[in-house]
Design a protein around this motif. Sequence first.
Motif, mmCIF file in Angstrom:
data_model
loop_
_atom_site.group_PDB
_atom_site.id
_atom_site.type_symbol
_atom_site.label_atom_id
_atom_site.label_comp_id
_atom_site.label_asym_id
_atom_site.label_seq_id
_atom_site.Cartn_x
_atom_site.Cartn_y
_atom_site.Cartn_z
ATOM 1 N N ILE A 197 6.392 9.698 -7.263
ATOM 2 C CA ILE A 197 7.485 9.702 -8.007
ATOM 3 C C ILE A 197 6.872 9.931 -9.100
ATOM 4 O O ILE A 197 7.803 11.109 -10.405
ATOM 5 C CB ILE A 197 8.526 8.597 -7.961
ATOM 6 C CG1 ILE A 197 9.408 8.506 -6.518
ATOM 7 C CG2 ILE A 197 9.206 8.275 -8.779
ATOM 8 C CD1 ILE A 197 9.617 7.188 -5.637
ATOM 9 N N ILE A 198 6.417 9.577 -9.657
ATOM 10 C CA ILE A 198 5.559 9.223 -10.571
ATOM 11 C C ILE A 198 4.685 10.518 -11.444
ATOM 12 O O ILE A 198 5.214 11.780 -12.411
ATOM 13 C CB ILE A 198 4.737 8.167 -11.621
ATOM 14 C CG1 ILE A 198 4.866 7.409 -11.785
ATOM 15 C CG2 ILE A 198 3.924 9.392 -12.825
ATOM 16 C CD1 ILE A 198 3.849 6.005 -11.706
ATOM 17 N N MET B 182 1.008 -1.128 -0.535
ATOM 18 C CA MET B 182 0.027 0.034 -0.343
ATOM 19 C C MET B 182 1.198 1.448 -0.024
ATOM 20 O O MET B 182 0.915 2.290 -0.662
ATOM 21 C CB MET B 182 -1.168 -0.134 1.058
ATOM 22 C CG MET B 182 -1.921 1.330 1.598
ATOM 23 S SD MET B 182 -3.367 0.023 0.231
ATOM 24 C CE MET B 182 -4.418 1.085 0.415
ATOM 25 N N LYS B 183 1.611 1.516 0.887
ATOM 26 C CA LYS B 183 2.859 1.807 0.699
ATOM 27 C C LYS B 183 2.752 2.379 -0.732
ATOM 28 O O LYS B 183 4.115 3.357 -0.994
ATOM 29 C CB LYS B 183 3.669 2.007 2.329
ATOM 30 C CG LYS B 183 3.515 2.997 3.439
ATOM 31 C CD LYS B 183 4.646 2.738 4.456
ATOM 32 C CE LYS B 183 4.278 4.131 5.588
ATOM 33 N NZ LYS B 183 5.216 4.219 6.460
ATOM 34 N N THR B 184 4.004 1.394 -0.835
ATOM 35 C CA THR B 184 4.955 1.359 -2.338
ATOM 36 C C THR B 184 3.957 2.113 -3.632
ATOM 37 O O THR B 184 4.016 2.323 -4.213
ATOM 38 C CB THR B 184 4.781 -0.265 -2.134
ATOM 39 O OG1 THR B 184 5.721 -0.837 -1.701
ATOM 40 C CG2 THR B 184 6.159 -0.344 -3.781
ATOM 41 N N ALA B 185 2.581 1.866 -3.434
ATOM 42 C CA ALA B 185 1.945 2.859 -4.743
ATOM 43 C C ALA B 185 2.055 4.030 -4.045
ATOM 44 O O ALA B 185 1.561 5.266 -5.415
ATOM 45 C CB ALA B 185 0.781 1.882 -4.173
ATOM 46 N N LYS B 186 1.973 4.453 -2.554
ATOM 47 C CA LYS B 186 1.797 5.967 -2.658
ATOM 48 C C LYS B 186 2.858 6.807 -3.689
ATOM 49 O O LYS B 186 3.032 7.804 -3.566
ATOM 50 C CB LYS B 186 0.906 5.987 -1.359
ATOM 51 C CG LYS B 186 -0.266 6.104 -0.492
ATOM 52 C CD LYS B 186 -0.469 6.705 0.718
ATOM 53 C CE LYS B 186 -2.117 6.009 0.620
ATOM 54 N NZ LYS B 186 -1.839 6.707 1.896
#
Length: 62
Positions: free
Chosen positions: A10-11, A1-5
């Motif tokens: 970054i994107i 979940m944190k990785t998606a945020k």
Amino acid sequence: MKTAKTSFAIILITSLFFLWGFALNLNPILIPHLKKACQLSDAQSAFIDSASYIAYFLLAIS
């Protein structure tokens, strides 16, 4: 979940810098045409160019 945020942030930042760089690279191409179309003096066209770099600087420090 944190990785998606994190990846979304970054994107988003990368795309914003890409778009700002694209706009800055269009200035040298568009300013002579704008100068001719709006009958600007050399000082006025130089102000347009410097205003975009000043805005980029202010964005970086804010």
